[in-house]
Enzyme design. Structure first.
Site, PDB file in Angstrom:
ATOM      1  N   ASP A 180       0.789  -1.099  -0.112  1.00 26.83           N
ATOM      2  CA  ASP A 180      -0.043   0.003  -0.119  1.00 26.83           C
ATOM      3  C   ASP A 180       1.035   1.253   0.105  1.00 26.83           C
ATOM      4  O   ASP A 180       2.051   1.138  -0.030  1.00 26.83           O
ATOM      5  CB  ASP A 180      -0.996  -0.097   1.089  1.00 26.83           C
ATOM      6  CG  ASP A 180      -2.047   0.696   0.949  1.00 26.83           C
ATOM      7  OD1 ASP A 180      -2.248   1.924   0.311  1.00 26.83           O
ATOM      8  OD2 ASP A 180      -3.538   0.022   0.925  1.00 26.83           O
ATOM      9  N   LEU A 190     -19.125  14.707 -15.860  1.00 29.13           N
ATOM     10  CA  LEU A 190     -17.934  15.172 -16.722  1.00 29.13           C
ATOM     11  C   LEU A 190     -17.871  16.716 -16.586  1.00 29.13           C
ATOM     12  O   LEU A 190     -16.716  17.257 -16.913  1.00 29.13           O
ATOM     13  CB  LEU A 190     -18.256  14.662 -18.104  1.00 29.13           C
ATOM     14  CG  LEU A 190     -17.897  13.203 -18.241  1.00 29.13           C
ATOM     15  CD1 LEU A 190     -18.341  12.498 -19.459  1.00 29.13           C
ATOM     16  CD2 LEU A 190     -16.261  12.956 -18.351  1.00 29.13           C
ATOM     17  N   LYS A 232     -11.492   1.144 -15.327  1.00 32.52           N
ATOM     18  CA  LYS A 232     -12.206  -0.258 -14.945  1.00 32.52           C
ATOM     19  C   LYS A 232     -12.308  -1.210 -16.217  1.00 32.52           C
ATOM     20  O   LYS A 232     -12.396  -2.474 -16.313  1.00 32.52           O
ATOM     21  CB  LYS A 232     -13.359  -0.398 -14.029  1.00 32.52           C
ATOM     22  CG  LYS A 232     -13.075   0.222 -12.452  1.00 32.52           C
ATOM     23  CD  LYS A 232     -11.840  -0.594 -11.895  1.00 32.52           C
ATOM     24  CE  LYS A 232     -11.670  -0.191 -10.590  1.00 32.52           C
ATOM     25  NZ  LYS A 232     -10.504  -0.768 -10.035  1.00 32.52           N
ATOM     26  N   THR A 289     -17.343  -1.469   2.242  1.00 32.82           N
ATOM     27  CA  THR A 289     -15.783  -0.954   2.562  1.00 32.82           C
ATOM     28  C   THR A 289     -15.648   0.471   2.677  1.00 32.82           C
ATOM     29  O   THR A 289     -16.850   1.105   2.562  1.00 32.82           O
ATOM     30  CB  THR A 289     -14.819  -1.240   1.359  1.00 32.82           C
ATOM     31  OG1 THR A 289     -14.855  -0.496   0.359  1.00 32.82           O
ATOM     32  CG2 THR A 289     -14.858  -2.762   1.084  1.00 32.82           C
ATOM     33  N   TYR A 306     -13.712   6.404 -13.635  1.00 28.20           N
ATOM     34  CA  TYR A 306     -13.667   5.195 -13.048  1.00 28.20           C
ATOM     35  C   TYR A 306     -13.906   4.328 -13.891  1.00 28.20           C
ATOM     36  O   TYR A 306     -13.481   3.113 -14.134  1.00 28.20           O
ATOM     37  CB  TYR A 306     -14.604   5.417 -11.797  1.00 28.20           C
ATOM     38  CG  TYR A 306     -14.644   4.091 -11.081  1.00 28.20           C
ATOM     39  CD1 TYR A 306     -13.441   3.641  -9.937  1.00 28.20           C
ATOM     40  CD2 TYR A 306     -15.528   3.110 -11.041  1.00 28.20           C
ATOM     41  CE1 TYR A 306     -13.248   2.658  -9.329  1.00 28.20           C
ATOM     42  CE2 TYR A 306     -15.432   1.947 -10.095  1.00 28.20           C
ATOM     43  CZ  TYR A 306     -14.302   1.846  -9.187  1.00 28.20           C
ATOM     44  OH  TYR A 306     -14.296   0.527  -8.328  1.00 28.20           O
TER      45      TYR A 306
HETATM   46  P1  NAD Z   1     -10.255   1.172  -0.398  1.00 26.83           P
HETATM   47  O1  NAD Z   1     -10.555   2.438  -0.647  1.00 26.83           O
HETATM   48  O2  NAD Z   1     -11.300   0.674   0.943  1.00 26.83           O
HETATM   49  O3  NAD Z   1      -8.938   0.306  -0.409  1.00 26.83           O
HETATM   50  C1  NAD Z   1      -8.161   0.767  -1.617  1.00 26.83           C
HETATM   51  C2  NAD Z   1      -6.664   0.600  -1.051  1.00 26.83           C
HETATM   52  O4  NAD Z   1      -5.991   1.004  -2.273  1.00 26.83           O
HETATM   53  C3  NAD Z   1      -6.316   1.713  -0.011  1.00 26.83           C
HETATM   54  O5  NAD Z   1      -5.580   0.989   0.938  1.00 26.83           O
HETATM   55  C4  NAD Z   1      -5.423   2.505  -0.580  1.00 26.83           C
HETATM   56  O6  NAD Z   1      -4.375   3.251   0.075  1.00 26.83           O
HETATM   57  C5  NAD Z   1      -4.757   1.890  -1.507  1.00 26.83           C
HETATM   58  N1  NAD Z   1      -4.280   2.486  -2.856  1.00 26.83           N
HETATM   59  C6  NAD Z   1      -4.738   3.590  -3.281  1.00 26.83           C
HETATM   60  N2  NAD Z   1      -3.961   4.020  -4.314  1.00 26.83           N
HETATM   61  C7  NAD Z   1      -2.818   3.321  -4.268  1.00 26.83           C
HETATM   62  C8  NAD Z   1      -1.488   3.443  -5.008  1.00 26.83           C
HETATM   63  N3  NAD Z   1      -1.275   4.245  -6.007  1.00 26.83           N
HETATM   64  N4  NAD Z   1      -0.489   2.705  -4.675  1.00 26.83           N
HETATM   65  C9  NAD Z   1      -0.820   1.638  -3.615  1.00 26.83           C
HETATM   66  N5  NAD Z   1      -1.978   1.267  -3.187  1.00 26.83           N
HETATM   67  C10 NAD Z   1      -2.915   2.416  -3.287  1.00 26.83           C
HETATM   68  O7  NAD Z   1     -11.060   0.509  -1.639  1.00 26.83           O
HETATM   69  P2  NAD Z   1     -12.045  -1.009  -1.714  1.00 26.83           P
HETATM   70  O8  NAD Z   1     -13.300  -0.802  -1.695  1.00 26.83           O
HETATM   71  O9  NAD Z   1     -11.074  -1.995  -0.853  1.00 26.83           O
HETATM   72  O10 NAD Z   1     -11.498  -1.507  -3.258  1.00 26.83           O
HETATM   73  C11 NAD Z   1     -10.610  -2.115  -3.712  1.00 26.83           C
HETATM   74  C12 NAD Z   1     -10.491  -2.468  -5.276  1.00 26.83           C
HETATM   75  O11 NAD Z   1     -11.943  -3.013  -5.433  1.00 26.83           O
HETATM   76  C13 NAD Z   1     -10.432  -1.063  -6.138  1.00 26.83           C
HETATM   77  O12 NAD Z   1      -9.695  -1.488  -7.083  1.00 26.83           O
HETATM   78  C14 NAD Z   1     -11.992  -0.660  -6.104  1.00 26.83           C
HETATM   79  O13 NAD Z   1     -11.899   0.109  -7.396  1.00 26.83           O
HETATM   80  C15 NAD Z   1     -12.620  -2.117  -6.451  1.00 26.83           C
HETATM   81  N6  NAD Z   1     -14.130  -2.175  -6.155  1.00 26.83           N
HETATM   82  C16 NAD Z   1     -14.787  -1.787  -5.002  1.00 26.83           C
HETATM   83  C17 NAD Z   1     -15.956  -2.026  -4.952  1.00 26.83           C
HETATM   84  C18 NAD Z   1     -16.568  -1.461  -3.494  1.00 26.83           C
HETATM   85  O14 NAD Z   1     -17.981  -1.706  -3.411  1.00 26.83           O
HETATM   86  N7  NAD Z   1     -15.987  -1.489  -2.398  1.00 26.83           N
HETATM   87  C19 NAD Z   1     -16.587  -2.026  -6.103  1.00 26.83           C
HETATM   88  C20 NAD Z   1     -16.230  -2.395  -7.177  1.00 26.83           C
HETATM   89  C21 NAD Z   1     -14.602  -2.266  -7.534  1.00 26.83           C
END
Ligand code: NAD
Length: 486
Positions: free
Chosen positions: A277, A338, A396, A427, A392
């Site tokens: 992280d 946008l 994605k 989350t 986003y």
């Molecule tokens: P979160 O924000 O709780 O955790 C994301 C983590 O990524 C954080 O700890 C952050 O510090 C780390 N991070 C961000 N930029 C970084 C970088 N440049 N280098 C290293 N670490 C970095 O998010 P989450 O909900 O756990 O999501 C995790 C993944 O799942 C993401 O890719 C998100 O887009 C995807 N996602 C989440 C959901 C949801 O409902 N939570 C839905 C669809 C997709």
């Protein structure tokens, strides 16, 4: 973190109030590591036993602990002997009649038996000439009718053999089966029952069976409506426990949320996990590592910003000579319409969610071991799009294309690459959404509930391991059944 509609106290109160809302069924999830008896306590009804694929499905389910009943009036006698010798039951019942499977499901347990039921239906080409109403489409009705009447937390798996689409009549049946599943998974979702289509594409029968076992059991509780192509197995793993013993795994963005849950889950299955992280999240990262170690797992933290090439190189330097599993999970949102979005936030989201994966891949490719597995985190928004999330969604969607390219490029090295597209997962990222949006997101799922980070972790762990050897270039939504297919 849990949803109010699953809180037992709230549910107890709501039971006595006649509100026009349907409460979700609490899901039965796997506790602990992947084991050998994950289907224990489930009944499985398999509607055909005539070829090697049918037999592998029966054997896979039985080996995983399910009580298997085979309902086929004209099975292969040798296979029946093998199945019965292994403890399975054969009922010479025809599935042609609409009530055939239902009768078998009902007779597979005593009255009041509440064990979840798994129906595995092999979809085959019709023998009748009528392309629309024939024995194959009648059988679909029969299994659907039975599935509609089974108790909570059931599974309906439609398995399409590789020969099915080689004939015009077979192709029509395959399309009808997918269309049927597209509606059925919505109907059954409120009961916690899920529906999937599995297509054999050059996969050995046992390779299809290990995917079926995953989808039949508690590891896949939050998945519904998947339509998967199962190809030739990649990698030379033969399974066994622990599933990821001696493997080295990297999870980016794993200090918290989904990434942390994945890191913990991979460690439970025996992997040495590198938790990555950004520097500012290193305390939370250290906590993730401490939790893994306290549970007897192996983990280390590496601080690096994966959106820069230097960050990716720092990861390579930390993890050393080899890596088997890379979970590209780090991601951010900067939502704006946008009209209001800045170029800076457009670029930032693309760089972190999409560009970072290419950085990490470029750095780790030389040390990625043969038979490795890549898992890229996309989102249902990369498939369907969403108001205010153009940056986003673009990032994605790019992830999906990237994974397909890697899957093709790395086939010769036995490396698999797959995408997880989560839906609404509880989350910190989603904690800030307005209440109305959260409630609407739940109503869009067939299971009527949000997912937990553990649900995504379970899927990531499956994709990382040998049970998913036949999956590459696939997109697996982890969204409680928001839509069918990818
Ligand atoms: P979160 O924000 O709780 O955790 C994301 C983590 O990524 C954080 O700890 C952050 O510090 C780390 N991070 C961000 N930029 C970084 C970088 N440049 N280098 C290293 N670490 C970095 O998010 P989450 O909900 O756990 O999501 C995790 C993944 O799942 C993401 O890719 C998100 O887009 C995807 N996602 C989440 C959901 C949801 O409902 N939570 C839905 C669809 C997709």
């Amino acid at each position: 973190m849990n949803d109010w509609s699953l809180d037992p106290r709230v549910r107890a109160v709501l039971k006595h109030i006649p509100l026009p809302i349907q409460l979700p069924t609490p899901l039965k999830r796997l506790q602990g590591a992947t084991g050998t008896s994950e289907l224990e306590g489930r009944r499985a009804v398999v509607t055909r036993l005539r070829d090697a694929l049918d037999l592998a499905l029966c054997q896979g389910l039985a080996l995983a602990g399910a009580a298997v009943v085979i309902a086929d009036a004209e099975p292969n006698a040798d296979y029946v002997a093998t199945a019965v010798a292994a403890g399975m039951r054969h009922v010479p019942s025809s599935v042609d009649a609409a009530t055939g499977v239902l009768a078998v499901v009902q007779s597979s347990g005593a009255t009041g038996d509440r064990r979840p039921v798994v129906i595995v239906h092999r979809v085959v080409a019709p023998t009748d000439a009528d392309p629309a109403v024939n024995d194959a489409t009648d059988r679909l009705f029969g299994v659907g009718h039975a599935a509609a009447q089974m108790g909570a937390s059931g599974r309906l798996l439609l398995v399409l053999g590789q020969d099915l689409e080689t004939t015009a009549a077979g192709a029509l049946t395959a399309a009808a089966a997918a269309g049927f599943a597209r509606s059925a998974f919505k109907e059954f979702g409120p009961k916690g029952t899920t529906v999937h289509v599995l297509r054999q594409a050059e996969a050995a029968p046992t390779t299809v069976a290990s995917v079926a076992v995953f989808l039949a059991g508690p590891r896949s509780a939050f998945l519904s409506g998947l339509d998967l192509q199962i190809g030739k197995a990649r990698g030379n793993d033969v399974g066994g426990l622990p599933r990821l013993g001696a493997k080295v795994a990297l999870v980016t963005g794993a200090a918290r949320g989904i990434g942390a849950a994945i890191a913990e889950r991979l460690a439970k299955d025996g992997a040495h996990v590198w938790v990555n992280d950004v520097e500012s999240a290193k305390e939370a990262g250290a906590e993730t590592v401490a939790r893994i170690r306290a549970a007897g797992g192996k983990a280390d933290f590496v601080a690096a910003d994966v959106s820069s090439a230097a960050g990716a190189q720092a990861i390579k330097a930390a993890i050393g000579p080899a890596v088997d599993v890379v979970i590209h999970n780090a991601g951010i949102t900067r939502d704006r319409t946008l009209r209001k979005m800045t170029l800076e936030n457009w670029r930032l989201v693309l760089r972190v969610n999409f560009g970072a994966m290419a950085n990490v891949q470029a750095a780790l490719l030389p040390v990625l071991r043969e038979g490795g597995s890549l898992v890229l985190m996309s989102s249902v928004m990369g498939i369907a799009g969403n108001f205010g999330q153009a940056n986003y969604s673009a990032s994605k969607a790019g992830v999906i294309a990237l994974s397909k390219q890697w899957s093709a490029q790395l086939a010769a090295r036995g490396v698999r690459s797959n995408v997880i597209a989560p839906g609404f997962i509880l989350t910190e990222m989603t904690a800030h959404l307005p209440l109305m949006n959260r409630e609407m997101a739940k109503q869009l799922t067939a299971l009527l509930q949000p997912g937990l980070p553990e649900d995504v972790a379970e899927l990531a762990c499956f994709l990382a391991g040998p049970d998913a050897a036949g999956l590459s270039g696939q997109v697996l939504r982890c969204d409680g059944g928001m839509a069918f297919g990818a």
